[in-house]
Design a protein around this motif. Structure first.
Motif, PDB file in Angstrom:
ATOM      1  N   LEU A  48       0.844  -1.108   0.097  1.00 52.88           N
ATOM      2  CA  LEU A  48      -0.102   0.028  -0.187  1.00 52.88           C
ATOM      3  C   LEU A  48       0.654   1.346  -0.013  1.00 52.88           C
ATOM      4  O   LEU A  48       0.447   2.296  -0.793  1.00 52.88           O
ATOM      5  CB  LEU A  48      -0.791   0.136   1.094  1.00 52.88           C
ATOM      6  CG  LEU A  48      -2.121  -1.107   1.103  1.00 52.88           C
ATOM      7  CD1 LEU A  48      -2.651  -1.035   2.434  1.00 52.88           C
ATOM      8  CD2 LEU A  48      -3.086  -0.743   0.184  1.00 52.88           C
ATOM      9  N   GLN A  49       1.995   1.273   0.750  1.00 50.71           N
ATOM     10  CA  GLN A  49       2.841   2.431   0.892  1.00 50.71           C
ATOM     11  C   GLN A  49       3.644   2.577  -0.319  1.00 50.71           C
ATOM     12  O   GLN A  49       3.602   3.861  -1.004  1.00 50.71           O
ATOM     13  CB  GLN A  49       3.645   2.181   2.024  1.00 50.71           C
ATOM     14  CG  GLN A  49       4.565   3.604   2.361  1.00 50.71           C
ATOM     15  CD  GLN A  49       3.795   4.816   2.719  1.00 50.71           C
ATOM     16  OE1 GLN A  49       3.038   4.668   3.545  1.00 50.71           O
ATOM     17  NE2 GLN A  49       4.052   5.822   2.090  1.00 50.71           N
ATOM     18  N   GLN A  50       4.184   1.612  -1.178  1.00 49.43           N
ATOM     19  CA  GLN A  50       4.583   1.711  -2.288  1.00 49.43           C
ATOM     20  C   GLN A  50       3.882   2.245  -3.459  1.00 49.43           C
ATOM     21  O   GLN A  50       4.261   2.897  -4.281  1.00 49.43           O
ATOM     22  CB  GLN A  50       5.700   0.400  -2.753  1.00 49.43           C
ATOM     23  CG  GLN A  50       6.616   0.121  -1.661  1.00 49.43           C
ATOM     24  CD  GLN A  50       7.477  -1.037  -2.075  1.00 49.43           C
ATOM     25  OE1 GLN A  50       6.965  -2.004  -2.714  1.00 49.43           O
ATOM     26  NE2 GLN A  50       8.736  -0.915  -1.608  1.00 49.43           N
ATOM     27  N   ALA A  51       2.670   1.696  -3.393  1.00 50.68           N
ATOM     28  CA  ALA A  51       1.770   2.169  -4.459  1.00 50.68           C
ATOM     29  C   ALA A  51       1.520   3.561  -4.312  1.00 50.68           C
ATOM     30  O   ALA A  51       1.606   4.453  -5.343  1.00 50.68           O
ATOM     31  CB  ALA A  51       0.328   1.382  -4.562  1.00 50.68           C
ATOM     32  N   ASP A  52       1.024   4.009  -2.789  1.00 50.96           N
ATOM     33  CA  ASP A  52       0.984   5.445  -3.014  1.00 50.96           C
ATOM     34  C   ASP A  52       2.084   6.190  -3.202  1.00 50.96           C
ATOM     35  O   ASP A  52       1.944   7.383  -3.905  1.00 50.96           O
ATOM     36  CB  ASP A  52       0.274   5.777  -1.498  1.00 50.96           C
ATOM     37  CG  ASP A  52      -0.308   7.180  -1.325  1.00 50.96           C
ATOM     38  OD1 ASP A  52      -1.197   7.185  -2.177  1.00 50.96           O
ATOM     39  OD2 ASP A  52      -0.008   7.786  -0.406  1.00 50.96           O
ATOM     40  N   ASP A  53       3.282   5.637  -2.728  1.00 48.67           N
ATOM     41  CA  ASP A  53       4.565   6.514  -3.065  1.00 48.67           C
ATOM     42  C   ASP A  53       4.615   6.818  -4.470  1.00 48.67           C
ATOM     43  O   ASP A  53       4.909   7.861  -4.991  1.00 48.67           O
ATOM     44  CB  ASP A  53       5.771   5.900  -2.435  1.00 48.67           C
ATOM     45  CG  ASP A  53       5.924   6.244  -0.872  1.00 48.67           C
ATOM     46  OD1 ASP A  53       5.227   6.842  -0.310  1.00 48.67           O
ATOM     47  OD2 ASP A  53       6.720   5.110  -0.412  1.00 48.67           O
ATOM     48  N   TRP A  54       4.465   5.540  -5.236  1.00 50.12           N
ATOM     49  CA  TRP A  54       4.729   5.857  -6.636  1.00 50.12           C
ATOM     50  C   TRP A  54       3.789   6.808  -7.310  1.00 50.12           C
ATOM     51  O   TRP A  54       4.161   7.246  -8.295  1.00 50.12           O
ATOM     52  CB  TRP A  54       4.339   4.256  -7.240  1.00 50.12           C
ATOM     53  CG  TRP A  54       4.756   4.224  -8.704  1.00 50.12           C
ATOM     54  CD1 TRP A  54       6.208   3.931  -9.283  1.00 50.12           C
ATOM     55  CD2 TRP A  54       4.044   4.200  -9.975  1.00 50.12           C
ATOM     56  NE1 TRP A  54       6.298   3.853 -10.585  1.00 50.12           N
ATOM     57  CE2 TRP A  54       5.011   4.269 -10.991  1.00 50.12           C
ATOM     58  CE3 TRP A  54       2.856   4.601 -10.198  1.00 50.12           C
ATOM     59  CZ2 TRP A  54       4.444   3.974 -12.293  1.00 50.12           C
ATOM     60  CZ3 TRP A  54       2.431   4.671 -11.581  1.00 50.12           C
ATOM     61  CH2 TRP A  54       3.131   4.428 -12.501  1.00 50.12           C
ATOM     62  N   CYS A  55       2.429   6.616  -6.819  1.00 48.41           N
ATOM     63  CA  CYS A  55       1.586   7.769  -7.283  1.00 48.41           C
ATOM     64  C   CYS A  55       1.739   9.150  -7.141  1.00 48.41           C
ATOM     65  O   CYS A  55       1.600  10.200  -7.743  1.00 48.41           O
ATOM     66  CB  CYS A  55      -0.072   7.255  -7.072  1.00 48.41           C
ATOM     67  SG  CYS A  55      -0.671   5.915  -7.944  1.00 48.41           S
ATOM     68  N   ARG A  56       2.189   9.486  -5.673  1.00 51.83           N
ATOM     69  CA  ARG A  56       2.740  10.785  -5.328  1.00 51.83           C
ATOM     70  C   ARG A  56       3.727  11.161  -5.915  1.00 51.83           C
ATOM     71  O   ARG A  56       3.871  12.402  -6.216  1.00 51.83           O
ATOM     72  CB  ARG A  56       3.188  10.621  -3.753  1.00 51.83           C
ATOM     73  CG  ARG A  56       1.811  10.589  -3.028  1.00 51.83           C
ATOM     74  CD  ARG A  56       2.214  10.363  -1.581  1.00 51.83           C
ATOM     75  NE  ARG A  56       0.975  10.307  -0.638  1.00 51.83           N
ATOM     76  CZ  ARG A  56       0.743  11.061   0.174  1.00 51.83           C
ATOM     77  NH1 ARG A  56       1.099  12.273  -0.040  1.00 51.83           N
ATOM     78  NH2 ARG A  56      -0.428  10.870   0.837  1.00 51.83           N
ATOM     79  N   GLN A  57       4.682  10.536  -6.403  1.00 44.47           N
ATOM     80  CA  GLN A  57       5.658  11.045  -7.484  1.00 44.47           C
ATOM     81  C   GLN A  57       5.126  11.702  -8.666  1.00 44.47           C
ATOM     82  O   GLN A  57       5.712  12.449  -9.525  1.00 44.47           O
ATOM     83  CB  GLN A  57       6.546   9.790  -7.927  1.00 44.47           C
ATOM     84  CG  GLN A  57       7.498   9.428  -6.915  1.00 44.47           C
ATOM     85  CD  GLN A  57       8.296   8.216  -7.155  1.00 44.47           C
ATOM     86  OE1 GLN A  57       8.440   7.811  -8.407  1.00 44.47           O
ATOM     87  NE2 GLN A  57       8.983   7.515  -6.280  1.00 44.47           N
ATOM     88  N   GLN A  58       4.069  11.389  -9.036  1.00 44.35           N
ATOM     89  CA  GLN A  58       3.276  11.859 -10.137  1.00 44.35           C
ATOM     90  C   GLN A  58       2.160  12.800  -9.733  1.00 44.35           C
ATOM     91  O   GLN A  58       1.279  13.428 -10.616  1.00 44.35           O
ATOM     92  CB  GLN A  58       2.493  10.884 -10.943  1.00 44.35           C
ATOM     93  CG  GLN A  58       3.202   9.796 -11.480  1.00 44.35           C
ATOM     94  CD  GLN A  58       2.631   8.499 -12.077  1.00 44.35           C
ATOM     95  OE1 GLN A  58       1.646   8.761 -12.877  1.00 44.35           O
ATOM     96  NE2 GLN A  58       2.869   7.302 -11.570  1.00 44.35           N
TER      97      GLN A  58
END
Length: 92
Positions: A48-58
């Protein structure tokens, strides 16, 4: 999406690994995470954290649209989680 404190995510996600995020459709992504030393909850929190981090980079937020888990056996066969998600615009 469940809300977890950053400290809890960090504690549960230590020693976990994940594969790179893969685009599976125009705006849908897949992330696979596993851990030899943490149970299913730790792997899920890490994913969950990695998915959110990936989207936050965008400049976006992750929205989980599907997930699958395999329990595994701690220390022998790592538990895994597969998350499919979309990156939604952040509304202000």
């Amino acid at each position: 999406m469940p809300t977890l404190s950053l400290a809890m995510v960090a504690a549960l996600a230590g020693c976990a690994t994940s594969q790179p995020v893969t685009q599976i459709d125009k705006d849908t992504y897949l992330l696979v995470a596993s851990s030899r030393w943490h149970g299913n909850d730790g792997v899920a929190a890490q994913g969950l954290q990695q998915a959110d981090d990936w989207c936050r980079q965008q400049g976006r937020r992750a929205r989980i649209i599907g997930s699958e888990r395999s329990e595994g056996v701690i220390g022998v066969m790592p538990p895994k989680v597969m998350l499919s998600f979309k990156c939604d615009l952040v509304r202000q």
